[in-house]
Design a protein around this motif. Structure first.
Motif, PDB file in Angstrom:
ATOM      1  N   UNK A  34      49.460  39.902  39.137  1.00  0.00           N
ATOM      2  CA  UNK A  34      48.954  38.657  38.983  1.00  0.00           C
ATOM      3  C   UNK A  34      47.355  38.690  39.087  1.00  0.00           C
ATOM      4  N   UNK A  36      44.761  35.288  39.817  1.00  0.00           N
ATOM      5  CA  UNK A  36      44.384  33.765  40.123  1.00  0.00           C
ATOM      6  C   UNK A  36      43.136  33.242  40.236  1.00  0.00           C
ATOM      7  N   UNK A  38      40.354  30.425  41.948  1.00  0.00           N
ATOM      8  CA  UNK A  38      40.135  29.466  42.893  1.00  0.00           C
ATOM      9  C   UNK A  38      38.911  28.820  42.559  1.00  0.00           C
ATOM     10  N   UNK A  43      42.808  24.649  45.276  1.00  0.00           N
ATOM     11  CA  UNK A  43      43.911  25.478  45.466  1.00  0.00           C
ATOM     12  C   UNK A  43      43.907  26.848  44.492  1.00  0.00           C
ATOM     13  N   UNK A  44      44.765  27.551  44.505  1.00  0.00           N
ATOM     14  CA  UNK A  44      45.041  28.758  43.411  1.00  0.00           C
ATOM     15  C   UNK A  44      45.546  28.359  42.078  1.00  0.00           C
ATOM     16  N   UNK A  88      35.992  31.896  42.146  1.00  0.00           N
ATOM     17  CA  UNK A  88      36.585  33.130  43.078  1.00  0.00           C
ATOM     18  C   UNK A  88      38.027  33.451  42.396  1.00  0.00           C
ATOM     19  N   UNK A  90      41.245  36.313  42.379  1.00  0.00           N
ATOM     20  CA  UNK A  90      41.830  37.179  43.038  1.00  0.00           C
ATOM     21  C   UNK A  90      43.248  37.674  42.321  1.00  0.00           C
ATOM     22  N   UNK A 102      50.801  40.081  47.522  1.00  0.00           N
ATOM     23  CA  UNK A 102      49.623  40.821  48.300  1.00  0.00           C
ATOM     24  C   UNK A 102      48.374  40.781  47.669  1.00  0.00           C
ATOM     25  N   UNK A 103      47.558  40.086  48.291  1.00  0.00           N
ATOM     26  CA  UNK A 103      46.163  39.663  47.832  1.00  0.00           C
ATOM     27  C   UNK A 103      45.091  40.713  47.957  1.00  0.00           C
ATOM     28  N   UNK A 104      44.214  40.852  46.760  1.00  0.00           N
ATOM     29  CA  UNK A 104      42.931  41.520  46.984  1.00  0.00           C
ATOM     30  C   UNK A 104      42.073  40.623  47.765  1.00  0.00           C
ATOM     31  N   UNK A 105      40.892  40.978  47.909  1.00  0.00           N
ATOM     32  CA  UNK A 105      39.821  40.489  48.666  1.00  0.00           C
ATOM     33  C   UNK A 105      39.103  39.257  47.881  1.00  0.00           C
ATOM     34  N   UNK A 106      39.353  39.477  46.693  1.00  0.00           N
ATOM     35  CA  UNK A 106      38.591  38.443  45.741  1.00  0.00           C
ATOM     36  C   UNK A 106      37.246  38.778  45.328  1.00  0.00           C
TER      37      UNK A 106
END
Lengths: 113, 110
Positions: A34, A36, A38, A43-44, A88, A90, A102-106
């Motif tokens: 995914x 996303x 922001x 929100x995302x 930002x 993600x 599980x997200x990356x750091x952005x």
């Protein structure tokens, strides 16, 4: 364990230039992937997702991403960036059948006029 | 509009105080999640609930408790707030990876 890495913390591009945001993942099976976005104080919002099939995925706002299994990557691209794309971004991977992300750091995108 | 509603939007706590963050969704989703967002660390999962009556720990559960009150509501409780819990908290609900996020709660612990 599953993980996501976004190597670029901050990217600056000129308006009208092309954009590529990098994402690398670690996951044993076929991943659900995914992107996303922001905006500040918001929100995302989902840009696009990949579950299976065609490895080039089209999303909203003119974004696309390409799944490359051999490189464990899912990079986000846009041919021509607009000032409103500053935000930002993600990358995220779906964790098995639990529904967890599980997200990356952005990556923070700045757009120069 | 359908979606995920979080309250409050902003909160300042003193160290040691307790509080509960509320989250409600009206999309009939089975799964709900609490994430925290910190600069340079993305979103990290605190707790999640795959269905009404079940909850499980995520990556960073220490210092938090949750309650899945019913299918709509999933609350996050800080029993004794610490400065390290200063963060932006997001609730989300999902159906088969179709996530909807709330607008966030900005919490500051002083």
């Amino acid at each position: 364990a599953q993980s996501v890495t976004q190597p670029d913390i901050h990217i600056t591009v000129s308006e009208g230039a092309s954009l590529e945001l990098r994402c690398n993942y670690s996951y044993g099976a076929t991943p659900y992937l995914f992107w996303y976005v922001q905006s500040p104080g918001q929100g995302l919002q989902l840009l696009l997702k990949y579950f299976s099939g065609d490895t080039l995925v089209q999303g909203i706002k003119g974004f696309e991403a390409e799944f490359k299994r051999s490189q464990s990557s899912f990079n986000l691209r846009k041919p021509s960036v607009h000032w409103s794309d500053a935000a930002e971004y993600f990358c995220a991977v779906g964790s098995g059948n639990t529904g967890k992300l599980i997200f990356g750091q952005g990556t923070t995108l700045q757009v120069k006029p | 509009n359908a979606g995920v509603t979080q309250t409050p939007k902003f909160q300042v706590l003193k160290t040691g105080q307790s509080m509960t963050l509320q989250c409600a969704q009206d999309m009939n989703h089975n799964s709900m999640y609490w994430y925290r967002q910190d600069p340079g660390m993305g979103l990290r999962l605190i707790y999640y609930s795959a269905s009404e009556g079940t909850t499980d720990k995520g990556e960073v559960p220490n210092g938090y408790n949750v309650s899945r009150l019913n299918k709509r509501e999933f609350s996050l409780r800080l029993e004794s707030a610490a400065p390290s819990q200063t963060s932006v908290y997001f609730c989300a609900s999902s159906l088969e990876y179709g996530y909807t996020f709330g607008s966030g709660t900005r919490l500051t612990v002083v």
